[in-house]
Motif scaffolding. Structure first.
Motif, PDB file in Angstrom:
ATOM      1  N   PRO A   1      11.216   2.697  -9.388  1.00  0.00           N
ATOM      2  CA  PRO A   1      12.110   2.270 -10.476  1.00  0.00           C
ATOM      3  C   PRO A   1      11.399   1.376 -11.501  1.00  0.00           C
ATOM      4  O   PRO A   1      10.458   0.652 -11.154  1.00  0.00           O
ATOM      5  N   ALA A   2      11.872   1.425 -12.731  1.00  0.00           N
ATOM      6  CA  ALA A   2      11.262   0.637 -13.814  1.00  0.00           C
ATOM      7  C   ALA A   2      11.270  -0.856 -13.477  1.00  0.00           C
ATOM      8  O   ALA A   2      10.348  -1.595 -13.857  1.00  0.00           O
ATOM      9  N   ALA A   3      12.288  -1.307 -12.750  1.00  0.00           N
ATOM     10  CA  ALA A   3      12.394  -2.736 -12.434  1.00  0.00           C
ATOM     11  C   ALA A   3      11.246  -3.230 -11.552  1.00  0.00           C
ATOM     12  O   ALA A   3      11.009  -4.430 -11.445  1.00  0.00           O
ATOM     13  N   LEU A   4      10.510  -2.305 -10.922  1.00  0.00           N
ATOM     14  CA  LEU A   4       9.356  -2.711 -10.094  1.00  0.00           C
ATOM     15  C   LEU A   4       8.087  -2.893 -10.916  1.00  0.00           C
ATOM     16  O   LEU A   4       7.096  -3.430 -10.411  1.00  0.00           O
ATOM     17  N   GLN A   5       8.111  -2.452 -12.169  1.00  0.00           N
ATOM     18  CA  GLN A   5       6.863  -2.425 -12.945  1.00  0.00           C
ATOM     19  C   GLN A   5       6.251  -3.812 -13.198  1.00  0.00           C
ATOM     20  O   GLN A   5       5.024  -3.952 -13.119  1.00  0.00           O
ATOM     21  N   PRO A   6       7.049  -4.858 -13.469  1.00  0.00           N
ATOM     22  CA  PRO A   6       6.404  -6.177 -13.632  1.00  0.00           C
ATOM     23  C   PRO A   6       5.640  -6.596 -12.372  1.00  0.00           C
ATOM     24  O   PRO A   6       4.563  -7.205 -12.456  1.00  0.00           O
ATOM     25  N   TYR A   7       6.175  -6.276 -11.210  1.00  0.00           N
ATOM     26  CA  TYR A   7       5.494  -6.584  -9.945  1.00  0.00           C
ATOM     27  C   TYR A   7       4.227  -5.737  -9.793  1.00  0.00           C
ATOM     28  O   TYR A   7       3.148  -6.265  -9.469  1.00  0.00           O
ATOM     29  N   PHE A   8       4.325  -4.459 -10.050  1.00  0.00           N
ATOM     30  CA  PHE A   8       3.142  -3.598  -9.947  1.00  0.00           C
ATOM     31  C   PHE A   8       2.052  -4.070 -10.917  1.00  0.00           C
ATOM     32  O   PHE A   8       0.869  -4.076 -10.590  1.00  0.00           O
ATOM     33  N   ALA A   9       2.467  -4.475 -12.108  1.00  0.00           N
ATOM     34  CA  ALA A   9       1.484  -4.952 -13.098  1.00  0.00           C
ATOM     35  C   ALA A   9       0.768  -6.195 -12.567  1.00  0.00           C
ATOM     36  O   ALA A   9      -0.445  -6.361 -12.764  1.00  0.00           O
ATOM     37  N   ALA A  10       1.510  -7.067 -11.870  1.00  0.00           N
ATOM     38  CA  ALA A  10       0.902  -8.292 -11.312  1.00  0.00           C
ATOM     39  C   ALA A  10      -0.121  -7.941 -10.231  1.00  0.00           C
ATOM     40  O   ALA A  10      -1.182  -8.572 -10.149  1.00  0.00           O
ATOM     41  N   VAL A  11       0.167  -6.956  -9.421  1.00  0.00           N
ATOM     42  CA  VAL A  11      -0.781  -6.562  -8.368  1.00  0.00           C
ATOM     43  C   VAL A  11      -1.994  -5.862  -9.006  1.00  0.00           C
ATOM     44  O   VAL A  11      -3.147  -6.123  -8.632  1.00  0.00           O
ATOM     45  N   ARG A  12      -1.742  -5.030 -10.001  1.00  0.00           N
ATOM     46  CA  ARG A  12      -2.864  -4.325 -10.655  1.00  0.00           C
ATOM     47  C   ARG A  12      -3.776  -5.303 -11.385  1.00  0.00           C
ATOM     48  O   ARG A  12      -4.995  -5.098 -11.446  1.00  0.00           O
TER      49      ARG A  12
ATOM     50  N   ALA B   1       0.825  -1.219   0.000  1.00  0.00           N
ATOM     51  CA  ALA B   1       0.000   0.000   0.000  1.00  0.00           C
ATOM     52  C   ALA B   1       0.859   1.269   0.000  1.00  0.00           C
ATOM     53  O   ALA B   1       0.430   2.312  -0.485  1.00  0.00           O
ATOM     54  N   ARG B   2       2.083   1.175   0.518  1.00  0.00           N
ATOM     55  CA  ARG B   2       2.930   2.374   0.581  1.00  0.00           C
ATOM     56  C   ARG B   2       3.544   2.742  -0.764  1.00  0.00           C
ATOM     57  O   ARG B   2       4.016   3.863  -0.929  1.00  0.00           O
ATOM     58  N   ILE B   3       3.596   1.766  -1.699  1.00  0.00           N
ATOM     59  CA  ILE B   3       4.375   2.029  -2.928  1.00  0.00           C
ATOM     60  C   ILE B   3       3.606   1.900  -4.233  1.00  0.00           C
ATOM     61  O   ILE B   3       4.074   2.389  -5.262  1.00  0.00           O
ATOM     62  N   ILE B   4       2.440   1.250  -4.199  1.00  0.00           N
ATOM     63  CA  ILE B   4       1.779   0.923  -5.479  1.00  0.00           C
ATOM     64  C   ILE B   4       1.443   2.168  -6.307  1.00  0.00           C
ATOM     65  O   ILE B   4       1.417   2.109  -7.535  1.00  0.00           O
ATOM     66  N   GLU B   5       1.218   3.299  -5.633  1.00  0.00           N
ATOM     67  CA  GLU B   5       0.896   4.535  -6.372  1.00  0.00           C
ATOM     68  C   GLU B   5       2.114   5.407  -6.635  1.00  0.00           C
ATOM     69  O   GLU B   5       1.966   6.505  -7.197  1.00  0.00           O
ATOM     70  N   ALA B   6       3.288   4.967  -6.222  1.00  0.00           N
ATOM     71  CA  ALA B   6       4.473   5.841  -6.319  1.00  0.00           C
ATOM     72  C   ALA B   6       4.816   6.164  -7.769  1.00  0.00           C
ATOM     73  O   ALA B   6       5.009   5.258  -8.574  1.00  0.00           O
ATOM     74  N   SER B   7       4.907   7.448  -8.075  1.00  0.00           N
ATOM     75  CA  SER B   7       5.207   7.834  -9.469  1.00  0.00           C
ATOM     76  C   SER B   7       6.704   7.772  -9.742  1.00  0.00           C
ATOM     77  O   SER B   7       7.124   7.803 -10.898  1.00  0.00           O
ATOM     78  N   ASP B   8       7.525   7.689  -8.689  1.00  0.00           N
ATOM     79  CA  ASP B   8       8.976   7.675  -8.871  1.00  0.00           C
ATOM     80  C   ASP B   8       9.574   6.280  -8.653  1.00  0.00           C
ATOM     81  O   ASP B   8      10.764   6.133  -8.409  1.00  0.00           O
TER      82      ASP B   8
END
Ligand code: SAM
Length: 279
Positions: free
Chosen positions: A74-85, A65-72
């Motif tokens: 790193p690109a390397a987190l995007q596959p993980y964020f995509a999985a949660v979304r 919850a602390r990071i999923i909306e973070a606009s800054d």
């Protein structure tokens, strides 16, 4: 069974584990050849963050919850964020996917997943969750037994995720035995192991075992969310990665410091990567 992952889904440990897992998977998919994935301790596959267990522990609030909306981020987190979304198609954050579901969604038609859980309730729930994914199979069995029995895979390319609950005193020793046996059978495999940063001696023992096994490419990525000397208990968690440094060194160099800053639960949070060598 005491351990229920529902209390911990989306916490700092899940964030580290799943961020590393999805970055690694994204890299492995850059090669066309079929990939086999074994998730030895799969859990139930999906978690309701508005449910009783998540709401009682509140752990995800200090994690995803602390990071999923973070606009800054790193690109390397995007596959993980995509999985949660993907688990929250209407937006927001009310569900959290378990590792087998993240993997199943990410796999290509030529790839294959076997996910195990020893506990029949968890395995049955996981089988329901994975039903739409034809390339995914669930086995209600001991994950360590699966590591020995299912390796090497016919594909000759494989990622093995080992994520035990660490509720037994022998867990570190059992893990080391299974990992060494798996690696002997399938030395070219990519292994990703999660462990808690709580009992220093147990962690050192595992690393000694790995060093003695003569595994050339073994690296740990550790996220301390607070100063480990400030109080007893779990100060963070680590990933032990075998044959994955080509992908994870650069990804975790970006992800680790970001997580240490955003997921800190007190003074002294930090991230470190360590190469395990026999010398
Ligand atoms: C930390 S949870 C797994 C979470 C999952 N990997 C994820 O990231 O979503 C550990 C799971 O291991 C299961 N388990 C415990 N002992 C096991 C064993 N010997 N073999 C396979 N699964 C086991 C538990 O039922 C629990 O669901």
């Amino acid at each position: 069974m005491n351990y229920l992952h529902g209390f911990h889904a989306g916490n700092h440990a899940d964030v580290l584990k799943h961020a590393g897992l999805m970055a690694l998977l994204a890299y492995l998919k850059t090669k066309e050849k079929p990939l086999f994935v074994l998730d030895s301790h799969g859990g139930r596959g999906g978690y309701d963050l508005s449910g009783d267990q998540s709401q009682r522990s509140g752990e995800y609030r200090h994690g995803i919850a602390r990071i999923i909306e973070a606009s800054d981020a790193p690109a390397a987190l995007q596959p993980y964020f995509a999985a949660v979304r993907a688990d929250n198609p209407g937006g927001g954050l009310s569900r959290y996917p378990g590792s087998p579901l993240m993997i199943a969604r990410a796999l290509r038609p030529q790839d294959r997943l076997i996910a195990c859980d020893l506990h029949s309730d968890e395995a049955a729930h996981l089988a329901d969750v994975l039903r739409p994914y034809r390339k995914a199979r669930v086995e209600a069995r001991d994950g360590y037994g699966a590591v020995k029995a299912l390796l090497p895979p016919p594909e000759r390319r494989g990622l093995i995720l080992i994520d035990p609950p660490f509720e037994k005193k022998t867990e570190f020793a059992d893990l080391a035995t299974a990992l060494r046996a798996g690696w002997k059978r399938f030395p070219a495999g990519v292994y990703l192991v999660w462990y808690p940063l709580k009992d220093r001696e147990a962690v050192s023992g595992l690393m000694r075992d790995i060093a003695e096994a003569g595994i050339a490419d073994a690296v740990t990525y550790e996220l301390f969310v607070r100063d480990p000397d400030a109080a007893p208990g779990m100060a963070g968690s680590g990933l032990l990665a075998i044959n994955a440094s080509f992908a994870l060194d650069p990804a975790m160099a970006a992800i680790g410091p970001f997580l240490a800053e955003r997921l800190a639960q007190g003074a002294g949070a930090f991230f470190k990567a360590t190469r395990i060598t026999g010398e």
